[in-house]
Design a protein around this motif. Sequence first.
Motif, mmCIF file in Angstrom:
data_model
loop_
_atom_site.group_PDB
_atom_site.id
_atom_site.type_symbol
_atom_site.label_atom_id
_atom_site.label_comp_id
_atom_site.label_asym_id
_atom_site.label_seq_id
_atom_site.Cartn_x
_atom_site.Cartn_y
_atom_site.Cartn_z
ATOM 1 N N CYS A 182 -2.156 -3.952 3.344
ATOM 2 C CA CYS A 182 -2.867 -3.831 4.598
ATOM 3 C C CYS A 182 -4.488 -3.003 4.697
ATOM 4 O O CYS A 182 -4.003 -1.422 4.696
ATOM 5 C CB CYS A 182 -2.284 -4.012 5.708
ATOM 6 S SG CYS A 182 -2.739 -4.125 8.009
ATOM 7 N N GLN B 228 -1.161 4.218 -5.393
ATOM 8 C CA GLN B 228 -2.050 5.418 -4.501
ATOM 9 C C GLN B 228 -2.367 6.249 -5.572
ATOM 10 O O GLN B 228 -3.632 7.091 -5.470
ATOM 11 C CB GLN B 228 -0.330 6.138 -3.238
ATOM 12 C CG GLN B 228 -0.723 4.984 -2.541
ATOM 13 C CD GLN B 228 0.561 5.656 -1.505
ATOM 14 O OE1 GLN B 228 0.935 7.374 -1.603
ATOM 15 N NE2 GLN B 228 0.880 4.972 0.194
ATOM 16 N N SER C 262 0.975 -1.049 -0.083
ATOM 17 C CA SER C 262 -0.123 0.272 -0.104
ATOM 18 C C SER C 262 0.679 1.558 0.150
ATOM 19 O O SER C 262 0.340 2.480 -0.365
ATOM 20 C CB SER C 262 -0.832 0.280 1.837
ATOM 21 O OG SER C 262 -0.498 -0.305 1.978
ATOM 22 N N ASP C 263 2.301 1.322 0.063
ATOM 23 C CA ASP C 263 3.354 2.369 0.697
ATOM 24 C C ASP C 263 3.807 2.596 -1.108
ATOM 25 O O ASP C 263 4.581 3.357 -0.955
ATOM 26 C CB ASP C 263 4.182 1.721 1.347
ATOM 27 C CG ASP C 263 2.938 2.529 2.593
ATOM 28 O OD1 ASP C 263 4.761 1.802 3.434
ATOM 29 O OD2 ASP C 263 2.563 2.949 2.835
ATOM 30 N N GLN D 61 -8.022 10.317 3.922
ATOM 31 C CA GLN D 61 -7.077 11.474 2.959
ATOM 32 C C GLN D 61 -7.907 11.633 2.513
ATOM 33 O O GLN D 61 -9.001 11.757 2.026
ATOM 34 C CB GLN D 61 -6.993 9.314 2.251
ATOM 35 C CG GLN D 61 -5.813 8.130 3.344
ATOM 36 C CD GLN D 61 -5.723 7.280 2.245
ATOM 37 O OE1 GLN D 61 -5.619 6.988 1.399
ATOM 38 N NE2 GLN D 61 -4.799 6.106 3.095
ATOM 39 N N GLU E 276 -5.227 0.330 8.289
ATOM 40 C CA GLU E 276 -4.828 2.313 7.233
ATOM 41 C C GLU E 276 -5.813 2.718 7.884
ATOM 42 O O GLU E 276 -7.372 2.442 7.651
ATOM 43 C CB GLU E 276 -4.466 1.712 5.543
ATOM 44 C CG GLU E 276 -4.279 2.721 5.184
ATOM 45 C CD GLU E 276 -4.093 2.720 3.297
ATOM 46 O OE1 GLU E 276 -3.976 3.434 2.793
ATOM 47 O OE2 GLU E 276 -4.246 1.247 3.116
ATOM 48 N N ASP E 277 -5.638 4.524 7.790
ATOM 49 C CA ASP E 277 -6.748 4.992 7.434
ATOM 50 C C ASP E 277 -6.749 5.888 6.577
ATOM 51 O O ASP E 277 -6.954 6.289 6.057
ATOM 52 C CB ASP E 277 -6.201 6.493 8.612
ATOM 53 C CG ASP E 277 -7.443 7.639 8.856
ATOM 54 O OD1 ASP E 277 -8.342 7.326 8.926
ATOM 55 O OD2 ASP E 277 -6.621 8.596 9.487
ATOM 56 N N LEU E 278 -8.319 5.380 5.837
ATOM 57 C CA LEU E 278 -9.148 5.581 4.978
ATOM 58 C C LEU E 278 -9.769 6.513 4.311
ATOM 59 O O LEU E 278 -10.588 7.056 3.704
ATOM 60 C CB LEU E 278 -9.191 4.255 4.431
ATOM 61 C CG LEU E 278 -8.628 3.605 3.508
ATOM 62 C CD1 LEU E 278 -9.638 2.222 3.265
ATOM 63 C CD2 LEU E 278 -7.378 3.512 3.089
#
Length: 604
Positions: A159, A38, A32-33, A168, A163-165
């Motif tokens: 993950c 992204q 995810s990074d 964002q 993760e703070d979705l």
Amino acid sequence: MAMERANLLNMAKLSIKGLIESALSFGRTLDSDYPPLQQFFVVMEHCLKHGLKVKKSFLGYNKSLWGPLEMVEKLCPEAGEIAASVRDLPGLKTPLGRARAWLRLALMQKKLADYLRLLITRKDILSEFYENSAVMLEEEGAVIVGLLVGLNVIDANLCVKGEDLDTQVGVIDFSMYLKNDIDDDYRSEERNGQISAILDQKNYVEELNRQLNSTVQGLQGRVESLEKSNSKLIEELAIAKNNIIKLQEENHQLRTENSVILMKAQQRLEVLLKGDLNCELDTYKQSRQGLDEMYNEARRQLKEECQLRQDVENELVVQVSMKQEMEMAMKLLEKDIHEKQDTLIGLRHQLDEVKAINVEMYQKMQSSDDSMRQKNDMIARLEEKTNQITATMKQLEQRLQDAERERACAEDGMRKFKQDFTNKADSLLKQIAQREKQMIQLETDLKIERDWRQTLQNELERERETITQLTAEAQQINGLKKEFHRLQDENTQLKGICEEQEQALEELGCKLSESKLKIEDIKEANKALQGGQVWLKDKDATHCKLCEKEFSISRRKHHCRNCGEIFCKACSDNELPLPASPKPVRVCDTCHALLLQRCSSNAT
């Protein structure tokens, strides 16, 4: 709205293309990074938000992405797992966060393109959430969904739980898509590496396909054997049922015979009561004893039949349980076969995509060859045109020189005419007038010649400009030719290196054959020195003579050069010079200790 749709389509193309190229160069498994991943999710979020209708709620007006994505669950039951897992995530509190989690889970399942394709086909459902000119209701949405199919070659390991979705900020970073010439050259080299990697993956997929075919054939054989055993068990069960029915019939017959015997005994008893009681009492006792024996025999047979029936029923229960286990095993095997068939279908799809990429690269190579041939033809035509232009320039210069000579001659004649006939001016006025007319005509002709010369000079300048352009193109073509010659030289150098390596391999082969011959001579000399000892064959030895461990692929066989027996590496990891070979050779532990003892005794 049309301009926004076009911009979103272009951004989707750039993000998907950049993600696939960077993933192929970086590695197929992404987390995810990863920045291109992204940016892809940000672009997809903008595409899904375009033209979204505003809905009223208690807190005000909002645009919810989760509404149309939640409808996929009704169109495709397979998407129910994603929707349920998204609802069960504890950290998600907003519909936007749930939509972002749904996109990530669908990408990990490699079903994002399939789910969105089902969604855009139902215009009646999308019209409840989107405006008429939204991306998802127009042709751009179908194009974006078609581009998403290419993401099936990427493996994503995201993950979503930690993760703070919800908070964002979806901002597109345009700096990732700015390119220059250096990047293009680097990308061309990366593409060549990617093509080789794709070919390797193609070979791996084909090998995996062959292995899966072999396993499927093995499973089919097992299924056939299980079906045969099941049919045998069914036949045995039918035979056991027939035996039970026969035993029940025999039991019924015995009961009927027993009742008949009892009735006959009662009748005889009544007859005997009417006659002589004493005589008949003896006969009655004898008959009663016989009847008791018959009754005991019948009772014993009935017990045996009941025991046999109980055994048959137990065997029937065992057979039924075995049949249930066989049916469960058959279901598990069918499920395993279906899963492997699904994996086979996925691998075949990936193989088709790899083949399509290969065909595309081959077509691009053919197009580059065609463009090269067209440029060569253009160079030839330009050379012919330059030759024609130089010929016409030479002709024009010749004509200009002739005109200047005629003009010089005319001026010389006029000066001579004025000098010779100055005294005869009065008498020759008519001739002078005629000469003046001729001079006027010559001046007009001279003006015409000057205008024509000016036009010729202008044309010459234009031709020179075209010549400079053609020379620039010719220089570019020469640069391409030099690049082509350089590539040919590199190819010849690589061929020379390959030939040199082949020669070195041939020389090594010759040396190896010579060393093999020397080894054979040394073996023969060693046999002669050691008194004709037996050299044990490889096929005669299956275990090490010292440790008695079995030989395998990891545990290799090694001959002792002293005794000729076969040992493992641990038991023969010693080297000593022998009389037949001055160089140190491999010997076993026993021979090593014996030779060391012999050497020490000789030294003393």
